[in-house]
Design a protein around this motif. Sequence first.
Motif, mmCIF file in Angstrom:
data_model
loop_
_atom_site.group_PDB
_atom_site.id
_atom_site.type_symbol
_atom_site.label_atom_id
_atom_site.label_comp_id
_atom_site.label_asym_id
_atom_site.label_seq_id
_atom_site.Cartn_x
_atom_site.Cartn_y
_atom_site.Cartn_z
ATOM 1 N N LYS A 1 0.817 -1.256 -0.039
ATOM 2 C CA LYS A 1 -0.047 -0.033 0.189
ATOM 3 C C LYS A 1 0.944 1.363 0.056
ATOM 4 N N SER A 2 2.181 1.091 -0.238
ATOM 5 C CA SER A 2 2.882 2.426 -0.004
ATOM 6 C C SER A 2 4.178 2.104 -0.804
ATOM 7 N N VAL A 3 4.807 3.363 -0.995
ATOM 8 C CA VAL A 3 5.965 3.459 -1.805
ATOM 9 C C VAL A 3 6.975 4.538 -1.250
ATOM 10 N N THR A 4 8.204 4.166 -0.973
ATOM 11 C CA THR A 4 8.927 5.369 -0.202
ATOM 12 C C THR A 4 9.903 5.573 -1.254
ATOM 13 N N GLU B 1 2.012 -3.515 -14.574
ATOM 14 C CA GLU B 1 1.138 -4.889 -13.989
ATOM 15 C C GLU B 1 0.502 -4.983 -12.629
ATOM 16 N N VAL B 2 1.507 -4.480 -11.613
ATOM 17 C CA VAL B 2 1.012 -4.640 -10.375
ATOM 18 C C VAL B 2 1.023 -2.991 -9.795
ATOM 19 N N GLY B 3 0.316 -2.881 -8.638
ATOM 20 C CA GLY B 3 0.198 -1.548 -7.900
ATOM 21 C C GLY B 3 1.511 -0.900 -7.860
ATOM 22 N N PHE B 4 2.599 -1.707 -7.362
ATOM 23 C CA PHE B 4 3.758 -0.752 -7.229
ATOM 24 C C PHE B 4 4.508 -0.097 -8.578
ATOM 25 N N VAL C 1 2.348 2.858 -9.428
ATOM 26 C CA VAL C 1 2.697 4.081 -8.773
ATOM 27 C C VAL C 1 3.884 4.480 -8.960
ATOM 28 N N SER C 2 4.939 3.594 -9.113
ATOM 29 C CA SER C 2 6.351 4.050 -9.358
ATOM 30 C C SER C 2 6.696 4.588 -10.840
ATOM 31 N N ALA C 3 5.905 4.038 -11.629
ATOM 32 C CA ALA C 3 5.725 4.925 -13.063
ATOM 33 C C ALA C 3 5.341 6.137 -12.935
ATOM 34 N N TYR C 4 4.216 6.278 -12.117
ATOM 35 C CA TYR C 4 3.692 7.695 -12.151
ATOM 36 C C TYR C 4 4.653 8.579 -11.573
#
Length: 230
Positions: free
Chosen positions: A4-7, A64-67, A70-73
Amino acid sequence: MSEKSVTITFGTTIDNDMLDLITGFNQLLLENPFSGLMTTVPAYTTLTVFYDPLMVMLSDLPGEVGFEKVSAYLNKIACTQRKKTNQVANELVIPVCYGGDFGPDLLTVAQANHLTETEVIDIHTDGHYTIFMIGFVPGFAYMGGMAGRLSTPRKEVPTAKIPAGSVGIAGNQTGIYPMETPGGWQIIGRTPLKMFDVNRTQPSLLKGGDRVTFKAIDQAEFNAYVETGI
């Protein structure tokens, strides 16, 4: 960091340039949120982005996955011009009653730095501090900008109960305990201001990016602040 999160790590130094970089990126993200963005948590050198995995997966973001999505954005907006925050920093003067029962470790800080207690107070109130992050407990502000002459190690054995409003020193940092809690900082004084109040629109009196100076007050002035219910 989790499903649910990216740092995002911006570097390793703790200074005003790093603060501006993180604050600017955070503002850019909040002004241009992706579907599923929940909240962000800025820290000394990182920004953690929390999101709703289901909403992200249902979005049209690439990946393909949430990470990945979000990382791409985040990488996409990182390639745009990172701007510094255009918000004017709040400047607050925090009254503090130093020493005595309010500052039981004032003498320790003085002796550790070969200073008198009065010199510690003068140096501490002469400083201009920046709030780099809020953490540990709700409303606890980590401040940069303290003079190296006051640098003092944390206590080897933490104190079980540190009163709300206590002003402490740990290493090269100074901070204010917003509520009664255990802690290992050297306590040099106490402010009568309510640093955290759930009944306020903004519960924490301080937030990241704010600028702070301290003003020494005596016991009578401290009591007067308390009587007003600030």
